[in-house]
Design a protein around this motif. Structure first.
Motif, PDB file in Angstrom:
ATOM      1  N   GLY A 108       0.800  -1.209   0.000  1.00  0.00           N
ATOM      2  CA  GLY A 108       0.000   0.000   0.000  1.00  0.00           C
ATOM      3  C   GLY A 108       0.834   1.262   0.000  1.00  0.00           C
ATOM      4  O   GLY A 108       1.974   1.316  -0.469  1.00  0.00           O
ATOM      5  N   LEU A 109       0.269   2.312   0.535  1.00  0.00           N
ATOM      6  CA  LEU A 109       0.843   3.656   0.489  1.00  0.00           C
ATOM      7  C   LEU A 109       1.769   3.884   1.671  1.00  0.00           C
ATOM      8  O   LEU A 109       1.424   3.593   2.810  1.00  0.00           O
ATOM      9  CB  LEU A 109      -0.281   4.697   0.498  1.00  0.00           C
ATOM     10  CG  LEU A 109       0.143   6.163   0.476  1.00  0.00           C
ATOM     11  CD1 LEU A 109       0.845   6.490  -0.841  1.00  0.00           C
ATOM     12  CD2 LEU A 109      -1.073   7.067   0.682  1.00  0.00           C
ATOM     13  N   ASN A 110       2.960   4.425   1.377  1.00  0.00           N
ATOM     14  CA  ASN A 110       3.921   4.822   2.409  1.00  0.00           C
ATOM     15  C   ASN A 110       4.147   6.319   2.311  1.00  0.00           C
ATOM     16  O   ASN A 110       4.420   6.855   1.219  1.00  0.00           O
ATOM     17  CB  ASN A 110       5.259   4.087   2.234  1.00  0.00           C
ATOM     18  CG  ASN A 110       5.128   2.600   2.501  1.00  0.00           C
ATOM     19  OD1 ASN A 110       4.405   2.196   3.396  1.00  0.00           O
ATOM     20  ND2 ASN A 110       5.816   1.790   1.699  1.00  0.00           N
ATOM     21  N   ILE A 111       4.046   7.019   3.436  1.00  0.00           N
ATOM     22  CA  ILE A 111       4.246   8.464   3.493  1.00  0.00           C
ATOM     23  C   ILE A 111       5.301   8.761   4.544  1.00  0.00           C
ATOM     24  O   ILE A 111       5.202   8.287   5.680  1.00  0.00           O
ATOM     25  CB  ILE A 111       2.936   9.204   3.828  1.00  0.00           C
ATOM     26  CG1 ILE A 111       1.873   8.914   2.757  1.00  0.00           C
ATOM     27  CG2 ILE A 111       3.181  10.700   3.929  1.00  0.00           C
ATOM     28  CD1 ILE A 111       0.534   9.561   3.045  1.00  0.00           C
ATOM     29  N   ASN A 112       6.314   9.535   4.157  1.00  0.00           N
ATOM     30  CA  ASN A 112       7.401   9.894   5.060  1.00  0.00           C
ATOM     31  C   ASN A 112       7.573  11.406   5.076  1.00  0.00           C
ATOM     32  O   ASN A 112       7.433  12.078   4.040  1.00  0.00           O
ATOM     33  CB  ASN A 112       8.726   9.246   4.624  1.00  0.00           C
ATOM     34  CG  ASN A 112       8.645   7.734   4.641  1.00  0.00           C
ATOM     35  OD1 ASN A 112       8.231   7.145   5.627  1.00  0.00           O
ATOM     36  ND2 ASN A 112       9.034   7.101   3.525  1.00  0.00           N
ATOM     37  N   GLY A 113       7.868  11.916   6.248  1.00  0.00           N
ATOM     38  CA  GLY A 113       8.163  13.335   6.399  1.00  0.00           C
ATOM     39  C   GLY A 113       9.657  13.569   6.468  1.00  0.00           C
ATOM     40  O   GLY A 113      10.421  12.688   6.864  1.00  0.00           O
ATOM     41  N   ASN A 114      10.088  14.784   6.060  1.00  0.00           N
ATOM     42  CA  ASN A 114      11.514  15.092   6.041  1.00  0.00           C
ATOM     43  C   ASN A 114      11.714  16.558   6.410  1.00  0.00           C
ATOM     44  O   ASN A 114      11.014  17.438   5.897  1.00  0.00           O
ATOM     45  CB  ASN A 114      12.108  14.811   4.653  1.00  0.00           C
ATOM     46  CG  ASN A 114      13.572  15.183   4.576  1.00  0.00           C
ATOM     47  OD1 ASN A 114      14.362  14.720   5.377  1.00  0.00           O
ATOM     48  ND2 ASN A 114      13.927  16.051   3.614  1.00  0.00           N
ATOM     49  N   ALA A 115      12.656  16.806   7.298  1.00  0.00           N
ATOM     50  CA  ALA A 115      13.028  18.173   7.674  1.00  0.00           C
ATOM     51  C   ALA A 115      14.514  18.175   7.988  1.00  0.00           C
ATOM     52  O   ALA A 115      14.977  17.372   8.809  1.00  0.00           O
ATOM     53  CB  ALA A 115      12.225  18.651   8.882  1.00  0.00           C
TER      54      ALA A 115
END
Length: 525
Positions: A108-115
């Motif tokens: 399925g869908l994978n969402i990752n945040g980055n800062a």
């Protein structure tokens, strides 16, 4: 003829490349092995022609309560709560359940945040010297999210999840088998202890009678009526019975130690047990055992789930031949600023002015469709598929072996129970006959026609027959327990949750026993 403009061609080029890649990938489908069909698994056990007593109904989930023994109920409850073997089986179930979650999380869908914020000094001797750029230091700030989605068009991830779920079902069935093994061992050890206690009481009575015979033999030898060998024979018989007493006492203590280990307590903490008569036995083979045993045995259920999992793994290996299609998207903010730091109190080398990071012009976004094709992999895909087929064949063979062993187990215990029942009938006749001999011997002793030796010998003979009867009763109980275990001990699978083959089977296994109210917690999944 219409001519497409160059900008239009540029816009269509990614789509054309994607279409070309899919075409090349699908062109290789001629080399993809055919999908494995569901194997035809046996849905009955070879018990035809077995002539043993039958009855309606199967053992209940709490089958040990049929013996009406509160002490046994308490011991099994302690074992189910404290047994390390059952805890180990439970941990395997939990591991399998977590494997299902891991497999599901990868689909399925994978969402990752980055800062991130970077402050870097450029080399004076690099590809772009600072004298040309006009600055030595620069600041880089990025803030955004990235999403990735794999199109599971060929079912690879779906089959992986289902294979992991089948393994979890198999682990649950194995846990039920482990619980049945513990319950059966506790009951068998406990009934063995009861039999030893009953035999010990008879042995102590035999010692008392033989001591009287020894006294009579000693007096007769002193009076010169009998030879000294008579006294020695009486002594040898007494010593043999006393040895039996010591053996039974040791067996009693040993069985208590085994019971303490089964319920996971020290021998000192074992509940106080009070001897009583052995329970009656009314065991028989269910009349529909040949057809329903497949769904009643947890080991067969576990083997069948292993077949289902292996079948899914062949689908996963087959899906590896197809191209993987995915799409990546990103959106966020990015800013690069050069020059010296402008925050008060910060020295050179620290983060500088990043205030324009949140301006409208700092936005970035992109989308990347991708196709991964297995063009040359040195035979890895074929080897992996061949290994999965071999594992499937092994799982099917193991299922056949399990069904065969189950049939042999049931037939052996049923026939053994029938033979022991016949022997007990003859033994009861022998006990009654010896009881009549004791009565007539006492009558002759009372009339004075015979001395006490005849009545004492008859009583000893009766005690020996009663000891043999108790031994046979204990064997019958042990065989009854083995038959209950062979019949699954109350385990019941539900056919509705198992993928059915082309020819529907009436007894495919499922995750657990029926979820009926009052079913033991270790048998509900």
């Amino acid at each position: 003829m219409n001519v497409v403009s160059s900008p239009t061609l540029l816009r269509l080029r990614p789509l054309a490349l994607l279409t070309l890649s899919l075409t090349i990938g699908l062109a290789g489908c001629n080399f993809i092995p055919k999908k494995v069909q569901h194997p035809a698994l046996r849905d009955d056990v070879p018990l035809a022609g077995l002539h043993v007593p039958t009855k309606a109904g199967w053992p209940d989930s709490d089958w040990w309560r049929v013996y009406n023994d509160p002490q046994l109920d308490n011991l099994i409850a302690m074992a189910m709560k404290q047994s390390p073997d059952l805890a180990q089986a439970h941990s395997r179930v939990q591991t399998a359940e977590q494997s299902v979650k891991v497999a599901a999380a990868q689909a399925g869908l994978n969402i990752n945040g980055n800062a991130q914020i970077t402050r870097q000094r450029m080399s004076d001797h690099g590809l772009f010297p600072p004298s040309l750029l006009g600055f030595n230091w620069y600041n880089q700030a990025d803030l955004g999210i990235q999403a990735e989605y794999d199109f599971d068009w060929w079912g690879k991830k779906r089959e992986s999840i289902e294979a992991a779920l089948d393994q979890a079902h198999a682990a649950e069935a194995q846990r039920s088998a482990a619980a049945l093994e513990i319950q059966n061992t506790v009951a068998d050890t406990y009934f063995g202890w009861l039999a030893d206690e009953a035999r010990l009481r008879l042995a102590l009575q035999s010692v008392a009678l033989q001591q009287r015979l020894l006294q009579i033999a000693e007096l007769r030898v002193k009076q010169g009526v009998d030879l000294p060998d008579t006294f020695q024979q009486a002594r040898a018989q007494l010593a043999g019975t006393q040895q039996m007493v010591v053996t039974l006492q040791g067996s009693i203590e040993l069985r208590k130690v085994v019971l303490a280990a089964l319920v996971n307590v020290s021998p000192a903490d074992l509940p106080e047990l009070h001897p009583h008569a052995l329970p009656k036995i009314e065991g028989a083979l269910p009349d529909n055992a040949r057809l329903d045993l497949i769904a009643r045995r947890p080991d067969i259920a576990a083997s069948r789930w292993q077949v289902e999992a292996a079948l899914k793994q062949t689908d996963v290996a087959r899906a590896e031949f197809f191209p993987d299609v995915s799409i990546n998207a990103m959106a966020g903010l990015s800013s690069t600023n050069q020059g010296a730091p402008k925050f008060p109190g910060l020295s050179e080398g620290s983060s500088g002015d990043l205030g324009n990071l949140f301006e409208w012009g700092s936005r970035v976004f992109g989308i990347t469709p991708a196709v991964h094709l297995p063009i040359f992999e040195g035979g890895r895909l074929k080897a992996n598929y061949g290994a999965s087929r071999a594992q499937l064949d092994a799982a099917i063979a193991q299922y056949d072996v399990t069904v065969r062993d189950a049939a042999r187990d049931v037939a052996t215990q049923a026939v053994t129970a029938q033979q022991i029942a016949a022997r007990r009938t003859k033994q009861d006749t022998e006990v009654r006959a010896n009881s009549m001999l004791v009565a007539t011997a006492h009558a002759r002793e009372t009339r004075g026609t015979k001395d006490a030796r005849e009545s004492l010998g008859a009583e000893l003979q009766l005690l020996q027959q009663r000891d043999q009867a108790i031994s046979l009763h204990a064997q019958a109980l042990s065989t009854d327990l083995a038959l209950i275990k062979a019949l699954g001990g109350g385990y019941r699978s539900d056919i509705d949750t198992v993928p059915q083959p082309a020819a529907p089977s009436s007894s495919s296994p499922t995750a657990s026993t029926s979820n009926t109210p009052g079913a033991p917690a270790h048998e509900r999944f």
